[in-house]
Enzyme design. Structure first.
Site, PDB file in Angstrom:
ATOM      1  N   HIS A 141       2.989   2.954  31.448  1.00 58.38           N
ATOM      2  CA  HIS A 141       4.388   2.885  31.238  1.00 58.38           C
ATOM      3  C   HIS A 141       5.055   4.120  31.749  1.00 58.38           C
ATOM      4  O   HIS A 141       5.783   4.782  31.373  1.00 58.38           O
ATOM      5  CB  HIS A 141       4.843   2.714  29.763  1.00 58.38           C
ATOM      6  CG  HIS A 141       4.721   1.635  29.130  1.00 58.38           C
ATOM      7  ND1 HIS A 141       5.506   0.444  29.182  1.00 58.38           N
ATOM      8  CD2 HIS A 141       3.336   1.124  28.224  1.00 58.38           C
ATOM      9  CE1 HIS A 141       4.909  -0.615  28.406  1.00 58.38           C
ATOM     10  NE2 HIS A 141       3.595  -0.223  28.048  1.00 58.38           N
ATOM     11  N   ASP A 201      -0.163   2.925  24.832  1.00 56.77           N
ATOM     12  CA  ASP A 201      -0.179   1.465  24.647  1.00 56.77           C
ATOM     13  C   ASP A 201      -0.435   0.790  26.135  1.00 56.77           C
ATOM     14  O   ASP A 201       0.096   1.186  27.068  1.00 56.77           O
ATOM     15  CB  ASP A 201       0.989   0.982  24.044  1.00 56.77           C
ATOM     16  CG  ASP A 201       2.308   1.122  24.642  1.00 56.77           C
ATOM     17  OD1 ASP A 201       2.368   2.234  25.208  1.00 56.77           O
ATOM     18  OD2 ASP A 201       3.006   0.258  24.633  1.00 56.77           O
ATOM     19  N   GLU A 202      -1.054  -0.431  26.089  1.00 60.82           N
ATOM     20  CA  GLU A 202      -0.941  -1.494  27.332  1.00 60.82           C
ATOM     21  C   GLU A 202      -1.201  -0.807  28.560  1.00 60.82           C
ATOM     22  O   GLU A 202      -0.515  -0.717  29.352  1.00 60.82           O
ATOM     23  CB  GLU A 202       0.647  -1.862  27.148  1.00 60.82           C
ATOM     24  CG  GLU A 202       1.145  -2.779  26.060  1.00 60.82           C
ATOM     25  CD  GLU A 202       2.399  -3.561  26.259  1.00 60.82           C
ATOM     26  OE1 GLU A 202       2.631  -4.644  26.004  1.00 60.82           O
ATOM     27  OE2 GLU A 202       3.167  -2.721  26.714  1.00 60.82           O
ATOM     28  N   VAL A 203      -2.502  -0.111  28.547  1.00 60.04           N
ATOM     29  CA  VAL A 203      -2.686   0.396  30.042  1.00 60.04           C
ATOM     30  C   VAL A 203      -3.310  -0.799  30.797  1.00 60.04           C
ATOM     31  O   VAL A 203      -4.287  -1.282  30.235  1.00 60.04           O
ATOM     32  CB  VAL A 203      -3.756   1.683  29.862  1.00 60.04           C
ATOM     33  CG1 VAL A 203      -4.185   2.378  31.094  1.00 60.04           C
ATOM     34  CG2 VAL A 203      -3.283   2.759  28.722  1.00 60.04           C
ATOM     35  N   GLU A 254      -3.794   1.059  20.131  1.00 58.14           N
ATOM     36  CA  GLU A 254      -4.842   0.880  21.118  1.00 58.14           C
ATOM     37  C   GLU A 254      -5.784   2.313  21.204  1.00 58.14           C
ATOM     38  O   GLU A 254      -6.831   2.378  21.418  1.00 58.14           O
ATOM     39  CB  GLU A 254      -4.450   0.687  22.626  1.00 58.14           C
ATOM     40  CG  GLU A 254      -3.743  -0.640  22.706  1.00 58.14           C
ATOM     41  CD  GLU A 254      -2.336  -0.819  22.649  1.00 58.14           C
ATOM     42  OE1 GLU A 254      -1.830  -0.024  21.617  1.00 58.14           O
ATOM     43  OE2 GLU A 254      -1.719  -1.660  23.450  1.00 58.14           O
TER      44      GLU A 254
END
Lengths: 405, 405
Positions: A141, A201-203, A254
């Site tokens: 992000h 988050d969300e890598v 995460e």
């Protein structure tokens, strides 16, 4: 505790925040009922009652943020989780790295939060008993960070040559950690709260996988092909950097899931909808405090009264000991910004977030949706009267709306 | 037709409405492109391009209606279908029957449309090439009418005695038709458009079934137990009453489905989602003109870019002859008011309705969603610039928004 026996009223509270909230309660109680004698003893079930707003996907003008802080106070929320930067834009104006907003904001002058804007938000919130926890989400992000900070992001490869696009923060360069050290030193002084949210988050691993230098580093470190180990390597160093500023940190789930070593006072935010009970069990089982946002993603909209769904959530409804349950310190309603800007934010957030507010404040036993509807309708009208354009719950009108007579 | 060859430009149109629309086109075309020489020849695919707003479930202040008329003009909509009264409230102030709003509106002074308000709406719309078609929906959706007009609604029975609640308009009393005659005489003079919408949708038979006088009437008329025949009996008399005022009428599809005898120039509005192709086939097969609203109920909301769904509709995609297809004169985007009032109407309607606008204006061959997205993003920014808080389509910003520099 409030005791009213007209013409006098006594309000007792353990601290200034309790007194603030008590004043708010008495306004709510007496607004429509005009009581002359009563006793109220009230306190929140959960300590952390937050709203997440996202000022990166769309820039939110200062006055929208202030108006919503006012609405948060009316709903006894006490945390503003400011998801201030993300991939699309970097509106935070850094003193240390002015290029981040100069080159990463939608517009370098109009679509930024200046140091005095940030101060204003923090002080406006503080006067209403609201903490401001900023989030600077890394290593994913971070597309907008790359515009103003050379070599911070990982160059992605197409075959054997760079494709010209970039991925997450480059975790193999010392310069990345030097940058983070300086950056979070600034953040730790600008934001007075004891906590900073570090994201995590969300890598997306695809860019890392394409890069030959990263691949070499993976081999050197003995990570095999497990890129979550590389992610953890980065996060671990980042956490140590932030810990050195004497701040506590919050992270998305995460970071815990990947087995990163966390300080004892870390707050883990549970946001993934499926298996959320299992996650709460695991996080609290490992002894970490946690907050819940998974059931309260208010950016997801649907036809009808979805507030009921938010209201019916029982945050402690997961398998665990009493000690584990005590580690759930609250929750957050999240209004991500993909489809939200100044034109529609406030009516989309309120009164839907009010349902979350009541769940986080009131006793577990308060679950009657019909009663809650009546309270919410009244409360929504109070917000409208105060100039907050909270959308209607259903057919009807507020007695005091469009007051012209 | 517009020909530009700077410094002069010539706009030709068959009538004043074409010229108005042409002026609008040229604004849209030149806004961002700054062309110096061009020729534009443009005309709408469908003649009837409407927006339905509902001012009964929530009262809509005059300025909200005017602001949305302005937005309609920017999107080349040319019909404002004003669903002005319904069960919850009766905001239309009648000269003939002042008690209807006095007793049926949410508030008799603040939540009403006075004769001068109505004139203002009609004139404001006319200046923008927009017709105002009012809907006075009967015999169902009339609870609010009963407050101000005694004996208009059917008394419902619980067993052998009246329950105190009321159903649809009472179709067996001559007084009901006397009332409608006077009422629609007024409406026919107040609203200059050649058409009035008479509703006729969703009639609930349960109250009629409970009432012994109605049951007796059913026997006398030989209707058996088919209450749709009673509904048709009422509608037939109503249509004759309105036809006598020399107005054309529009009706919801049930009126056609029930086999009511309609004037040749009746417009049937298809609103029921399933089997809509079959309905279009039947209505046009019977030789009636029709408009489509079924796929464009904008009160239904969902996460993401639902405008694409609206955009992809092909109104003529039903089995029928060329002559039948010609009877489809257009469509309407409907924003029913259960969950919509002044706080959230405008951003919920725009730019979602703009997708419907383009479908109804542009050629059948214009279907590329990616191109439409680019146009819509630009067009939404134009609306924001003009002070219409149209919500964002997705992540981003308008170049001209928050103009401070």
């Amino acid at each position: 505790e409030l005791s009213v026996d007209e013409p006098s009223a006594v309000l007792k509270a353990a601290n200034v925040w309790g007194a603030l909230r008590g004043k708010r309660n008495s306004t709510m109680e007496f607004y429509s009922k005009g009581r002359k004698q009563t006793d109220i003893s009230d306190f929140p079930r959960f300590a952390h009652r937050g709203i997440l707003l996202d000022s990166s996907r769309h820039f939110l003008p200062l006055k929208v943020i202030l108006a919503n802080l006012e609405a948060m106070a009316m709903n006894k929320f006490n945390v503003f989780h400011w998801h201030i930067v993300d991939d699309p834009s970097f509106p935070y104006m850094s003193r240390t790295f002015p290029d981040l907003s100069q080159k990463g904001a939608y517009h370098p002058f109009t679509h930024v939060y200046t140091p005095s804007d940030v101060k204003m938000v923090i002080e406006f919130a503080r006067m209403r008993g609201i903490r401001v926890i900023p989030e600077f989400d890394t290593p994913g992000h971070t597309q907008s960070w790359g515009n103003g900070q050379l070599n911070l992001l990982t160059p992605c490869y197409s075959g054997s040559s760079p494709s010209g696009t970039f991925g997450p923060v480059n975790p193999i360069l010392n310069s990345s950690y030097d940058f983070m050290t300086q950056f979070f030193k600034e953040i730790s002084t600008v934001f007075p709260d004891a906590y900073i949210h570090l994201g995590g988050d969300e890598v997306d691993f695809s860019c890392w996988k394409s890069n030959p230098d990263i691949k070499k580093f993976m081999v050197q470190q003995g990570f095999g092909t497990d890129y979550s180990k590389l992610e953890s390597f980065y996060i671990q160093r980042l956490l140590d950097i932030v810990a050195a500023t004497k701040k506590g940190y919050m992270v998305w789930q995460e970071v815990f899931d990947n087995g990163v070593k966390l300080k004892d006072d870390t707050v883990v935010e549970v946001w993934i909808g499926n298996k959320m009970e299992e996650e709460l069990q695991n996080v609290t089982g490992a002894g970490f405090t946690t907050i819940l946002s998974a059931p309260w993603y208010l950016d997801y909209i649907s036809y009808g009264q979805d507030w009921q769904r938010y209201y019916k959530v029982e945050p402690l409804n997961f398998p665990g000991t009493d000690a584990q349950k005590k580690l759930v310190i609250g929750g957050e309603a999240c209004l991500w910004g993909e489809y939200v800007d100044a034109t529609n934010l406030t009516p989309r957030l309120w009164p839907r977030a009010s349902a979350v507010a009541e769940r986080l404040w009131s006793d577990k036993s308060v679950t009657d949706v019909g009663n809650a509807y009546k309270r919410l309708v009244q409360h929504r009208c109070r917000m409208v009267k105060r100039g907050i354009p909270a959308e209607p719950l259903f057919v009807g009108h507020c007695r005091q709306e469009y007051m012209g007579l």
